[in-house]
Design a protein around this motif. Sequence first.
Motif, mmCIF file in Angstrom:
data_model
loop_
_atom_site.group_PDB
_atom_site.id
_atom_site.type_symbol
_atom_site.label_atom_id
_atom_site.label_comp_id
_atom_site.label_asym_id
_atom_site.label_seq_id
_atom_site.Cartn_x
_atom_site.Cartn_y
_atom_site.Cartn_z
ATOM 1 N N THR A 1 -66.154 -39.972 -9.370
ATOM 2 C CA THR A 1 -65.287 -38.821 -9.210
ATOM 3 C C THR A 1 -66.099 -37.665 -8.636
ATOM 4 O O THR A 1 -67.325 -37.602 -8.810
ATOM 5 C CB THR A 1 -64.687 -38.387 -10.555
ATOM 6 O OG1 THR A 1 -65.729 -37.932 -11.412
ATOM 7 C CG2 THR A 1 -63.948 -39.543 -11.217
ATOM 8 N N LYS B 1 -66.390 -34.778 -9.752
ATOM 9 C CA LYS B 1 -67.051 -34.055 -10.837
ATOM 10 C C LYS B 1 -68.357 -34.713 -11.265
ATOM 11 O O LYS B 1 -69.210 -34.063 -11.867
ATOM 12 C CB LYS B 1 -66.098 -33.932 -12.031
ATOM 13 C CG LYS B 1 -64.915 -33.003 -11.768
ATOM 14 C CD LYS B 1 -64.001 -32.898 -12.973
ATOM 15 C CE LYS B 1 -62.839 -31.952 -12.690
ATOM 16 N NZ LYS B 1 -61.899 -31.848 -13.829
ATOM 17 N N SER C 1 -59.996 -27.651 -7.983
ATOM 18 C CA SER C 1 -60.403 -27.894 -9.368
ATOM 19 C C SER C 1 -60.616 -29.361 -9.712
ATOM 20 O O SER C 1 -61.470 -29.691 -10.541
ATOM 21 C CB SER C 1 -59.364 -27.297 -10.328
ATOM 22 O OG SER C 1 -58.115 -27.933 -10.177
ATOM 23 N N VAL C 2 -59.843 -30.246 -9.080
ATOM 24 C CA VAL C 2 -59.964 -31.679 -9.385
ATOM 25 C C VAL C 2 -60.881 -32.382 -8.395
ATOM 26 O O VAL C 2 -61.782 -33.140 -8.792
ATOM 27 C CB VAL C 2 -58.576 -32.356 -9.385
ATOM 28 C CG1 VAL C 2 -58.713 -33.851 -9.674
ATOM 29 C CG2 VAL C 2 -57.666 -31.695 -10.415
ATOM 30 N N GLN D 1 -59.141 -40.981 -13.820
ATOM 31 C CA GLN D 1 -59.108 -39.624 -14.331
ATOM 32 C C GLN D 1 -58.666 -38.626 -13.276
ATOM 33 O O GLN D 1 -58.030 -37.612 -13.589
ATOM 34 C CB GLN D 1 -60.490 -39.233 -14.878
ATOM 35 C CG GLN D 1 -60.492 -37.948 -15.695
ATOM 36 C CD GLN D 1 -59.555 -38.016 -16.882
ATOM 37 O OE1 GLN D 1 -59.581 -38.977 -17.652
ATOM 38 N NE2 GLN D 1 -58.709 -37.004 -17.039
ATOM 39 N N LYS E 1 -54.936 -38.563 -13.228
ATOM 40 C CA LYS E 1 -54.441 -37.907 -14.441
ATOM 41 C C LYS E 1 -54.576 -36.390 -14.326
ATOM 42 O O LYS E 1 -53.662 -35.640 -14.689
ATOM 43 C CB LYS E 1 -55.208 -38.411 -15.663
ATOM 44 C CG LYS E 1 -54.924 -39.850 -16.038
ATOM 45 C CD LYS E 1 -55.757 -40.253 -17.242
ATOM 46 C CE LYS E 1 -55.609 -41.718 -17.585
ATOM 47 N NZ LYS E 1 -56.488 -42.113 -18.719
ATOM 48 N N ASP E 2 -55.733 -35.943 -13.838
ATOM 49 C CA ASP E 2 -55.946 -34.502 -13.704
ATOM 50 C C ASP E 2 -54.959 -33.898 -12.703
ATOM 51 O O ASP E 2 -54.420 -32.808 -12.927
ATOM 52 C CB ASP E 2 -57.385 -34.222 -13.257
ATOM 53 C CG ASP E 2 -58.411 -34.533 -14.342
ATOM 54 O OD1 ASP E 2 -58.007 -34.684 -15.515
ATOM 55 O OD2 ASP E 2 -59.607 -34.618 -14.012
ATOM 56 N N ASN F 1 -51.510 -33.745 -14.333
ATOM 57 C CA ASN F 1 -51.407 -32.702 -15.353
ATOM 58 C C ASN F 1 -51.233 -31.320 -14.734
ATOM 59 O O ASN F 1 -50.489 -30.481 -15.263
ATOM 60 C CB ASN F 1 -52.632 -32.735 -16.262
ATOM 61 C CG ASN F 1 -52.542 -33.819 -17.321
ATOM 62 O OD1 ASN F 1 -51.497 -34.018 -17.931
ATOM 63 N ND2 ASN F 1 -53.630 -34.537 -17.541
ATOM 64 N N ILE F 2 -51.908 -31.068 -13.614
ATOM 65 C CA ILE F 2 -51.715 -29.788 -12.935
ATOM 66 C C ILE F 2 -50.306 -29.702 -12.371
ATOM 67 O O ILE F 2 -49.631 -28.670 -12.475
ATOM 68 C CB ILE F 2 -52.774 -29.587 -11.834
ATOM 69 C CG1 ILE F 2 -54.153 -29.390 -12.467
ATOM 70 C CG2 ILE F 2 -52.421 -28.391 -10.957
ATOM 71 C CD1 ILE F 2 -55.271 -29.240 -11.458
#
Length: 498
Positions: free
Chosen positions: A227, A229, A284-285, A352, A355-356, A359-360
């Motif tokens: 990812t 991140k 952000s993601v 993930q 999913k992120d 969710n946003i």
Amino acid sequence: MILSGCGDRSADDDVNTVVYGSDDYTAINPALYEHGEINLLLFAGLTAHDGENNVVPGLAEDWSFDEDSNTYSFTLREGLTFHDGEPLTAKDVKFTIEAVKNPDNGSENASNFEDVEDIEVIDDTHVNIKLTAPNVAMLDYLTIGILPEHILKGEDMTTSDFNQNPVGAGPYKLVSWDMGQSIIMEKFEDYYLGKPEIEKVIFKIVEDTDARALQLESGEINLTQITPKAEDRFRGVKGFSVYEMKTSDYRGILYNFNNDFWKNNRELPVALSYAVDRQAIIDSVLLGHGRVAYSPLQSGPYNNSSIEKYDYNPKKAQELIEAAGWTKNEEGIYEKNGQALSFTINCSRGDQVRKDMANICAQNFKDIGVDVTVDSPAEIDWEGQDAYLIGWGSPFDPDDHTYKVFGTDKGANYSGYSNENVDRLLKEARELQNNDERKTLYMEFQQELSKDPAYTFIAYVDAVYAGRTNIKGITKDTVLGHHGVGIFYNIHEWKIEQ
């Protein structure tokens, strides 16, 4: 543990082995299922793609096309064999394409070959494929892995043991498959492009994307997609290389038109598309590893940049919802005729990033009065679910991942989407040889899709891979496809420095 039964050792203990952190598989068969990085290792097609995604010879050393009869004539290389040593001939080509076209098999790829009218085997190395109309994408589709007729003839392909014991003609052959744990492959000595340099490739099943980064750090695997991140954990760290690769892979919210809710509220996808803050998701993601998406063809030369892009405008989203007769209840949620504007976005487990994103999107929707939840069910009910955080994309011909995804009742149309104009435009576009004429139709297709969305497009997603520095041969400039697939296209040339 790298593999059950293999002892306590790391990926580094196998000095000439790539241990790849992979998604899970339950069946491997390119005639049935499009998904899967592993197809590039186990199978080979009549044609192939090079590092710039151009069509190049594969099992077929050359071909010609007769415009009068819409017929491709292929010449196979001499001496081709499958992994079990049996000859690979024109009969296997015919068998494979007919298996894809057979409606009993329910192939995701069937729409790619619906123009095939007849397949004539001339002899072991010559086969003619006659089309009902020109389809310039056909050479792209013939990269599909050729199946062994001698194993599958007479089998029910959807339930055959072959799907768990695949035999192809790719650079690596299956040695063992421990379901849910690992798939072990060894190099195929008689691969048509020459014996691969790396002895063994192991797909270690690590479905959770965060866990892959941990296992790469610990040495349990030595290559994986990570990812955004997780990138900082490897960039500039001794012993690791990071590859930021462009893709045509996009993410979006699939609205399930098999569901009466969306059938009866066809105006909602337009309104909801204004409610998503795409740039916030990218920032952000994806941490900047992506671009705002508004079309399934945004990354290619056929892109229509003048269509409605649904820039973030929550006020407009509310205006459109209210214009359709929805009013807010005491809880601040829109409702109409006693039904709340409420739905669930499903995501695949272990991803993930999706999913992120979901969710946003759910929070964006809640901010304007739409009650949305996010779930990751063990199994996806494609016809029964409300919505899904979908991913598609192809760096090849524009027919790929449009005709079969948005065409009515086509093999990869999991949303139940149907639009007569879209069907007409996509069919006409695939039958044209002239690029300018095709471009005009694909421009119109994108315009129609933007007016009547199947999805809320969110972002193009760059692929970030990380691996041990001693793995050589990865070409980072190759544009990858759906799920970031494509990095293994030249695996036979890779080396591991000792």
